[in-house]
Structure formats: structure tokens, C-alpha cells
Design a protein around this motif. Sequence first.
Motif, PDB file in Angstrom:
ATOM      1  N   UNK A 123       0.851  -1.186   0.000  1.00 35.65           N
ATOM      2  CA  UNK A 123       0.000   0.000   0.000  1.00 35.65           C
ATOM      3  C   UNK A 123       0.885   1.233   0.000  1.00 35.65           C
ATOM      4  N   UNK A 124       0.519   2.237  -0.791  1.00 38.41           N
ATOM      5  CA  UNK A 124       1.289   3.466  -0.813  1.00 38.41           C
ATOM      6  C   UNK A 124       1.177   4.191   0.516  1.00 38.41           C
ATOM      7  N   UNK A 125       2.237   4.885   0.880  1.00 39.91           N
ATOM      8  CA  UNK A 125       2.259   5.594   2.154  1.00 39.91           C
ATOM      9  C   UNK A 125       1.123   6.602   2.236  1.00 39.91           C
ATOM     10  N   UNK A 126       0.438   6.617   3.379  1.00 41.83           N
ATOM     11  CA  UNK A 126      -0.657   7.557   3.601  1.00 41.83           C
ATOM     12  C   UNK A 126      -0.167   8.832   4.254  1.00 41.83           C
ATOM     13  N   UNK A 127      -1.094   9.586   4.842  1.00 40.12           N
ATOM     14  CA  UNK A 127      -0.723  10.888   5.392  1.00 40.12           C
ATOM     15  C   UNK A 127      -0.007  10.821   6.731  1.00 40.12           C
ATOM     16  N   UNK A 128       0.269   9.631   7.223  1.00 42.66           N
ATOM     17  CA  UNK A 128       0.965   9.514   8.501  1.00 42.66           C
ATOM     18  C   UNK A 128       0.001   9.470   9.659  1.00 42.66           C
ATOM     19  N   UNK A 129       0.508   9.076  10.830  1.00 47.75           N
ATOM     20  CA  UNK A 129      -0.311   9.000  12.034  1.00 47.75           C
ATOM     21  C   UNK A 129       0.605   9.096  13.238  1.00 47.75           C
ATOM     22  N   UNK A 130       0.179   9.844  14.235  1.00 45.60           N
ATOM     23  CA  UNK A 130       0.997  10.035  15.436  1.00 45.60           C
ATOM     24  C   UNK A 130       0.676   8.944  16.453  1.00 45.60           C
ATOM     25  N   UNK A 131       1.403   7.834  16.364  1.00 48.24           N
ATOM     26  CA  UNK A 131       1.259   6.784  17.367  1.00 48.24           C
ATOM     27  C   UNK A 131       1.775   7.300  18.710  1.00 48.24           C
ATOM     28  N   UNK A 132       1.275   6.786  19.820  1.00 50.99           N
ATOM     29  CA  UNK A 132       1.729   7.274  21.135  1.00 50.99           C
ATOM     30  C   UNK A 132       3.241   7.146  21.305  1.00 50.99           C
ATOM     31  N   UNK A 160      -5.999   3.943  24.173  1.00 49.87           N
ATOM     32  CA  UNK A 160      -7.154   3.116  23.866  1.00 49.87           C
ATOM     33  C   UNK A 160      -7.513   3.109  22.394  1.00 49.87           C
ATOM     34  N   UNK A 161      -8.231   2.068  21.992  1.00 49.49           N
ATOM     35  CA  UNK A 161      -8.696   1.924  20.611  1.00 49.49           C
ATOM     36  C   UNK A 161     -10.147   2.351  20.508  1.00 49.49           C
ATOM     37  N   UNK A 162     -10.513   2.823  19.343  1.00 50.50           N
ATOM     38  CA  UNK A 162     -11.892   3.247  19.075  1.00 50.50           C
ATOM     39  C   UNK A 162     -12.714   2.134  18.437  1.00 50.50           C
ATOM     40  N   UNK A 163     -12.035   1.241  17.715  1.00 49.18           N
ATOM     41  CA  UNK A 163     -12.706   0.170  16.976  1.00 49.18           C
ATOM     42  C   UNK A 163     -11.875  -1.092  17.080  1.00 49.18           C
ATOM     43  N   UNK A 164     -12.556  -2.240  17.228  1.00 47.73           N
ATOM     44  CA  UNK A 164     -11.923  -3.546  17.104  1.00 47.73           C
ATOM     45  C   UNK A 164     -12.686  -4.325  16.039  1.00 47.73           C
ATOM     46  N   UNK A 165     -11.959  -4.966  15.144  1.00 48.13           N
ATOM     47  CA  UNK A 165     -12.584  -5.821  14.140  1.00 48.13           C
ATOM     48  C   UNK A 165     -12.069  -7.246  14.305  1.00 48.13           C
ATOM     49  N   UNK A 166     -12.934  -8.186  13.957  1.00 43.93           N
ATOM     50  CA  UNK A 166     -12.549  -9.606  13.887  1.00 43.93           C
ATOM     51  C   UNK A 166     -13.309 -10.191  12.710  1.00 43.93           C
ATOM     52  N   UNK A 167     -12.663 -10.237  11.564  1.00 41.44           N
ATOM     53  CA  UNK A 167     -13.329 -10.730  10.360  1.00 41.44           C
ATOM     54  C   UNK A 167     -12.862 -12.143  10.050  1.00 41.44           C
ATOM     55  N   UNK A 225     -12.933   7.917  12.183  1.00 39.21           N
ATOM     56  CA  UNK A 225     -12.656   9.296  11.820  1.00 39.21           C
ATOM     57  C   UNK A 225     -11.207   9.682  12.044  1.00 39.21           C
ATOM     58  N   UNK A 226     -10.927  10.944  11.848  1.00 42.65           N
ATOM     59  CA  UNK A 226      -9.573  11.486  11.961  1.00 42.65           C
ATOM     60  C   UNK A 226      -8.944  11.137  13.303  1.00 42.65           C
ATOM     61  N   UNK A 227      -7.716  10.603  13.253  1.00 40.67           N
ATOM     62  CA  UNK A 227      -6.895  10.303  14.425  1.00 40.67           C
ATOM     63  C   UNK A 227      -7.459   9.196  15.316  1.00 40.67           C
ATOM     64  N   UNK A 236      -8.098   8.487   3.414  1.00 44.45           N
ATOM     65  CA  UNK A 236      -7.113   9.516   3.067  1.00 44.45           C
ATOM     66  C   UNK A 236      -6.702  10.370   4.256  1.00 44.45           C
ATOM     67  N   UNK A 237      -7.310  10.126   5.408  1.00 45.20           N
ATOM     68  CA  UNK A 237      -6.966  10.930   6.581  1.00 45.20           C
ATOM     69  C   UNK A 237      -6.115  10.119   7.557  1.00 45.20           C
ATOM     70  N   UNK A 238      -5.726  10.757   8.657  1.00 47.38           N
ATOM     71  CA  UNK A 238      -4.852  10.130   9.657  1.00 47.38           C
ATOM     72  C   UNK A 238      -5.659   9.167  10.522  1.00 47.38           C
ATOM     73  N   UNK A 239      -5.285   7.907  10.487  1.00 52.31           N
ATOM     74  CA  UNK A 239      -5.843   6.895  11.378  1.00 52.31           C
ATOM     75  C   UNK A 239      -4.715   5.934  11.729  1.00 52.31           C
ATOM     76  N   UNK A 240      -4.932   5.130  12.757  1.00 49.74           N
ATOM     77  CA  UNK A 240      -3.982   4.078  13.093  1.00 49.74           C
ATOM     78  C   UNK A 240      -4.673   2.729  13.042  1.00 49.74           C
TER      79      UNK A 240
END
Length: 339
Positions: free
Chosen positions: A6-15, A143-150, A62-64, A86-90
Motif C-alpha cells: 500500500x502506498x504511504x498515507x498521510x501519517x499517524x501520530x502513534x503514542x 485506547x482503541x476506538x474500533x476492534x474488528x474480527x473478520x 474518523x480522523x486520528x 485519506x486521513x490520519x488513522x492508526x
Amino acid sequence: MTTAPVQAGPGFAWPVGFNRIPDEPWARQSVDEFGLNYDDVGNHGWYKNLEPTIAQILAALGEDKIMVDFSAGTGILAKRLLSNIKHRVGILNVDASAKFLRVAVENLADDERAAFRLIKYLKDEKRLQLIDEVVEQPLLDVGADVITATNAIHLYYDLPETLQSWTRILRPGGLVFVCSANMHNPNAHAGDWIIDETVEKVNEIAAELVLREPAFEKYRGALEDSATFAAHKKLREKVFVPVRDLDYYVETFRSEGYEVMHTYDSTIFAQVEEWLQLLFTYHDGVMSWVGGSPKVEGTEPTEDALRDRRFLIRYSLEKLFSNVTEFPATWTYLTARLS
């Protein structure tokens, strides 16, 4: 072959103090062919089962915000998400297979929005690590905002303990998106398959052929020895786990403090040839009694036995779905919120 990174996205500020790619041997090892073969499964038609979950995530992430993809495998879901966001997420990819997760690193390492953690098996305790045991405190504090298990929740042996660990990383009000083709759903359409139950039918057809045809006489001993056959069945059920009811999942989520917002189902068609390729990838878990397995007898099957095993898997699947190129399967979706 693995898909293009995957091409590099807009970045994300991990803790601060959280490294996206841990400095561990598994992350530096060579990419394994087994992992690459599984990654190719993401191109199969039945993986449209991800589309409803992707739509939910795109609306919620959403963003961040931070998402944990639990049982992320080779990063099949993350690749699709990051190509659309296209926005900042982790997105933290978590899996118990070093071979799979290594491919995820290969595909996603250049995108700063992707991170990776391996869940290890603790031999002394005879269990897998929990997610809060592999994620450092800086991320737990955020903390996380979303957890997925597919396509994985049916594999979790101790579901209550798994959900309790999710609670420890998920923010209050955080969302969980689950999908699986391996639940007994009372709303399933007549004629739909529970996809993993095809494996039991394939074994039944193969056993009939082995007992009938002299060419496969050498494998009859494993069928006729009840202890040996039980050991191989136990091995198969570690990969293709016995199916539980949808109600079990709903009630377990509720008992662990989650609000089950809704469940729904969808019929998705799987190509017989594509499903066959997955069964070939997991051939030791599908039909190990043909030729034996190091996990049962302690020795590797011969090349002749592997050839016979693949023949029997193909023959049996094509007999099960004679004169059709695809079969319908029910995927079940569950959305929950941490209360």
C-alpha cells in the motif's frame, strides 16, 4: 505472489513509546510461502464478505482514531481500508501467526498508519497471549476506538476471556465489528452452507473412496484405527472449529458488558475452485489422516501421500459440488458497543 505494498498515507501520530514494527525476530525473517499463499486468498471472490464491515469502519473511523484488527492475518482488511482512507488513522494488525503477520509487514510497512503485534503462544501456560499483553502501556493508555474480527471469531476457544481483553484496550463506547461464515444462524437462507462444514463432507466422501478403491488401501489403517482417526479429527477441528450458534456469540458479548446493536446475514457465493485452493493451503488440517502428520504420528507425509491427499481433496470437493462452479454460504455480521 503478494500484492503490491500500500502506498504511504498521510501519517499517524502513534503514542510516544509505541513502535509500529517491533524489533523482534519474526518481523525480520524471510517472507514464508505459506503466508504468501494465504495472502492470495484475499483475491478470492468470497472475500466480498469484507465489504459490509469495510463500510461500517469507514463510517466510524474518523480522523486520528485507532482501530485494532484482531486476527489480521496478512493484512487483507487493512490493505483495503488504507487504500480508501485519506486521513490520519492508526490500524494495529494483531495475529498469532508470525508467517501471516510477516506478510502484513511486507505489504504495509511503508504506511505509517499501520502497526503490527504478534500474539505468542505461552508454552508453560498452554495459552495464547491476550491483546493487552502484547500492546505496550502507551497505547493502552490511549485506547482503541474500533476492534474488528473478520472471518476469525469462531476460532476463539475462550471467547469470554478474549472479550475481556478487548475491553481492556477499547475505549468506553468503542465499537466492535465481527463477521464470520461459521455460525449457526437461524435466519440463514435454505440451501446456504456454513462454509467450514464442507470440510467434514469432503472427508466423508474421501473415506468412502479410500475404503472402496485398492489404490488407496494404504490409508485404510488410519480410518480403521479409532484412536488414530480421533487424533486426526482433533487436528482438523483445531483448524476448522466445530460451529457454534449465533445466540452463543450474542449472549457472550452481552454478558461481558457489550451492547449488541444488531446482527444481520448475507449470502455470498464461493467459487469451488477458489475454495479448493484454500483447502490445498491447509491440507494438513483438512485431511491429515491421508499420509499422516507430524502433529499426530510425529513424521512428515511422503510426496506420494501428499499427491494422494490433494487428489482426494479435489475429487471429494468436486463430487460434493458436482456440475456447479460456486456454492452459497451465509456470512453473519455482529456489531457491538462497549457499554
